[in-house]
Design a protein around this motif. Sequence first.
Motif, PDB file in Angstrom:
ATOM      1  N   ARG A 161       5.767   5.643   0.232  1.00 52.45           N
ATOM      2  CA  ARG A 161       5.804   4.471  -0.639  1.00 52.45           C
ATOM      3  C   ARG A 161       4.632   3.592  -0.235  1.00 52.45           C
ATOM      4  N   TRP A 162       3.899   3.116  -1.209  1.00 58.85           N
ATOM      5  CA  TRP A 162       2.673   2.368  -0.943  1.00 58.85           C
ATOM      6  C   TRP A 162       2.936   0.874  -0.964  1.00 58.85           C
ATOM      7  N   ALA A 163       2.578   0.199   0.098  1.00 58.27           N
ATOM      8  CA  ALA A 163       2.700  -1.255   0.200  1.00 58.27           C
ATOM      9  C   ALA A 163       1.412  -1.902  -0.302  1.00 58.27           C
ATOM     10  N   GLU A 164       1.400  -3.203  -0.344  1.00 55.42           N
ATOM     11  CA  GLU A 164       0.211  -3.938  -0.768  1.00 55.42           C
ATOM     12  C   GLU A 164      -0.987  -3.520   0.075  1.00 55.42           C
ATOM     13  N   GLY A 165      -2.136  -3.433  -0.553  1.00 57.73           N
ATOM     14  CA  GLY A 165      -3.341  -3.020   0.160  1.00 57.73           C
ATOM     15  C   GLY A 165      -3.432  -1.523   0.356  1.00 57.73           C
ATOM     16  N   ARG A 166      -2.646  -0.759  -0.395  1.00 59.46           N
ATOM     17  CA  ARG A 166      -2.641   0.706  -0.309  1.00 59.46           C
ATOM     18  C   ARG A 166      -2.263   1.211   1.080  1.00 59.46           C
ATOM     19  N   VAL A 167      -1.338   0.548   1.709  1.00 66.12           N
ATOM     20  CA  VAL A 167      -0.841   0.967   3.025  1.00 66.12           C
ATOM     21  C   VAL A 167       0.356   1.891   2.800  1.00 66.12           C
ATOM     22  N   PRO A 168       0.275   3.129   3.297  1.00 67.76           N
ATOM     23  CA  PRO A 168       1.391   4.053   3.073  1.00 67.76           C
ATOM     24  C   PRO A 168       2.544   3.798   4.046  1.00 67.76           C
ATOM     25  N   ASN A 169       3.757   3.748   3.507  1.00 68.22           N
ATOM     26  CA  ASN A 169       4.972   3.722   4.313  1.00 68.22           C
ATOM     27  C   ASN A 169       5.584   5.104   4.174  1.00 68.22           C
ATOM     28  N   ILE A 170       5.610   5.846   5.268  1.00 65.64           N
ATOM     29  CA  ILE A 170       5.961   7.258   5.236  1.00 65.64           C
ATOM     30  C   ILE A 170       7.301   7.471   5.925  1.00 65.64           C
ATOM     31  N   SER A 171       8.174   8.225   5.280  1.00 59.00           N
ATOM     32  CA  SER A 171       9.439   8.572   5.914  1.00 59.00           C
ATOM     33  C   SER A 171       9.658  10.077   5.801  1.00 59.00           C
ATOM     34  N   GLY A 172      10.381  10.592   6.772  1.00 54.18           N
ATOM     35  CA  GLY A 172      10.704  12.007   6.811  1.00 54.18           C
ATOM     36  C   GLY A 172      11.789  12.228   7.840  1.00 54.18           C
ATOM     37  N   SER A 173      12.389  13.392   7.826  1.00 55.33           N
ATOM     38  CA  SER A 173      13.516  13.681   8.712  1.00 55.33           C
ATOM     39  C   SER A 173      13.107  14.111  10.115  1.00 55.33           C
TER      40      SER A 173
END
Length: 108
Positions: free
Chosen positions: A26-38
Amino acid sequence: VAAASPSGEGDTKVLGAGTRYRATIRWAEGRVPNISGSSPENVTFGQGWSSGATRPCDLLDMVIKLRGERSRFFGPGDGDANITSDIGWRAIGIATIAARDWPGASRR
């Protein structure tokens, strides 16, 4: 990989499919990726995917640098900086080491 657009707009969509890794970006402001995984492996996969989606020139520059080929593609550079860089990285031999070690790398 499930991801919204890098601009942060739009719905989350599946951008790639495979059987080995799975991540959500999911991309936050400023094109910062928030990455999740198991698992850490899945999150690392997501990091690589997001880097490739938003910063391909930086990734290519790293490959060229580590192969010791900056002067080949970009000329000698100011004060021969690219030549110096090439000599240093070739002396370390990281590209040769990586090629040698790749077949035995973990396939988890």
